[in-house]
Scaffold this motif. Structure first.
Motif, short mmCIF file in Angstrom:
data_model
loop_
_atom_site.label_atom_id
_atom_site.label_comp_id
_atom_site.label_asym_id
_atom_site.label_seq_id
_atom_site.Cartn_x
_atom_site.Cartn_y
_atom_site.Cartn_z
N TYR A 1 -11.11 -13.55 -20.87
CA TYR A 1 -9.88 -12.90 -20.41
C TYR A 1 -8.98 -12.49 -21.58
O TYR A 1 -8.94 -13.15 -22.62
CB TYR A 1 -9.12 -13.83 -19.47
N ARG B 1 -2.38 -9.71 -19.90
CA ARG B 1 -1.68 -10.43 -18.84
C ARG B 1 -2.68 -10.79 -17.73
O ARG B 1 -3.30 -9.89 -17.14
CB ARG B 1 -0.54 -9.59 -18.29
N THR B 2 -2.85 -12.06 -17.48
CA THR B 2 -3.85 -12.53 -16.51
C THR B 2 -3.25 -13.62 -15.64
O THR B 2 -2.57 -14.52 -16.14
CB THR B 2 -5.10 -13.09 -17.23
N GLU B 3 -3.51 -13.53 -14.35
CA GLU B 3 -3.06 -14.58 -13.42
C GLU B 3 -4.26 -15.44 -13.03
O GLU B 3 -5.28 -14.94 -12.57
CB GLU B 3 -2.44 -13.97 -12.16
N ARG C 1 -5.65 -18.66 -10.66
CA ARG C 1 -5.31 -19.38 -9.44
C ARG C 1 -6.30 -20.51 -9.19
O ARG C 1 -7.51 -20.31 -9.31
CB ARG C 1 -5.33 -18.44 -8.22
N LYS D 1 -0.79 -21.23 -9.22
CA LYS D 1 -1.04 -20.07 -10.06
C LYS D 1 -0.44 -20.27 -11.45
O LYS D 1 0.57 -20.94 -11.62
CB LYS D 1 -0.43 -18.81 -9.42
N THR E 1 0.30 -17.71 -14.89
CA THR E 1 0.25 -16.37 -15.45
C THR E 1 0.35 -16.46 -16.97
O THR E 1 1.28 -17.08 -17.51
CB THR E 1 1.40 -15.49 -14.92
N GLY F 1 0.65 -14.32 -20.47
CA GLY F 1 1.01 -13.00 -20.98
C GLY F 1 -0.08 -12.43 -21.87
O GLY F 1 -0.38 -11.23 -21.80
#
Length: 308
Positions: A223, A226-228, A230, A237, A239, A241
């Protein structure tokens, strides 16, 4: 329900939705398991173990305290050592199989051909198919009692359609001393919980074989930006940056965690196999069958690059 009709599952409980999805998937998984078996079964025989039987297994050096009547004098006369003639154990053994049903097992990244859950079930069903051909007694804790039948894999698949426990580890009330247990799981529960469950099974005298299945994304952390994230278990969650800044710390912790569990398994006399879903299922099948047959374990889990 008429064939071809559909049902709106929007408001159905998650457990019901999951059960119906599994019911639709299970026949395909059984077919895939048999295909995997067909690729590796040629030349295989039943698990060979030393014990009481008529068939010769191996010669091994005599040690003090063993029965002199078991010395093979003809073989011993060939050199300066005294050898015993071991026979192969012929009694059917009980092997319990378990695929982790946790929500995290449903994860599948874009680089993986299947989910962790699908791969775990294929490995379990393929192993059931092979062990059944060897005359072993096979069971699935909380789902089906041990059976010795050529169609054991099919019967286990059918039983899983109607009943599948939610716990990531098998119930241990039926796991007795000298039985063997194969667990296929992503082992993403808290480490202390995993170690405690393994210890409890070990205290019961169960011999375990753990296959830690991972999606490639979980191991290499691809990744960026910006990745969320879960948590499929809790819904929490996070997040990030710049996700790429977490990669080094994440991979270090992930590998250390895996090695900690693997080392604990080894101290208990259990085997441990690391397997990624972008690898062939047959690789894990061959490895665990080897452990069940008593083949020595290569120290430390190793992950390979995807096959071409």
């Amino acid at each position: 329900m008429p064939i071809g009709s559909s049902v709106d599952l929007t408001n159905a409980p998650e457990a019901l939705v999951r059960a119906r999805q599994r019911a639709a998937l299970m026949p395909d998984l059984l077919v895939e398991a048999r295909r995997v078996v067909a690729t590796v079964i040629a030349g295989w025989h039943g698990r060979r173990r030393r014990g009481v039987g008529e068939n010769f297994w191996q010669f091994r050096p005599f040690v003090d305290g063993e029965q002199v009547s078991r010395i093979d004098w003809r073989r011993s006369a060939r050199d300066d050592h005294v050898y015993l003639r071991d026979r192969e154990w012929e009694a059917a053994q009980t092997v319990w199989l378990w695929a982790d049903p946790s929500p995290s097992m449903r994860y599948q990244s874009k680089d993986a051909p299947v989910s962790k859950e699908s791969r775990a079930l294929v490995i379990v069903l393929a192993l059931a198919e092979i062990l059944a051909r060897s005359g072993e007694r096979i069971g699935y804790p909380g789902v089906i009692d041990p059976i010795s039948a050529r169609n054991a894999a099919e019967r286990i698949a059918a039983a899983l359609l109607n009943s599948r426990p939610d716990d990531p580890f098998p119930p241990d009330d039926r796991l007795k001393r000298f039985t063997e247990l194969v667990i296929v799981s992503d082992l993403l529960d808290p480490v202390d919980d995993i170690i405690a469950r393994i210890d409890r099974l070990g205290r019961h005298g169960v011999k375990g074989h753990v296959i830690m299945v991972a999606d490639p994304a979980e191991e290499v952390f691809p990744y960026a930006g910006r990745t969320e994230f879960r948590d499929p278990e809790t819904g929490m969650k996070l997040t990030a940056g710049r996700a790429e800044t977490l990669r080094e710390d994440y991979t270090t912790l992930y590998k250390a965690r895996r090695e900690h569990i693997a080392e604990h398994c080894r101290r208990l006399g259990w085997s441990f196999i690391a397997h990624r879903t972008d690898r062939l299922a047959s690789e894990a099948l061959v490895a665990v069958h080897g452990r069940l047959s008593g083949a020595p374990q290569v120290m430390g889990p190793r992950s390979k690059e995807p096959a071409a």
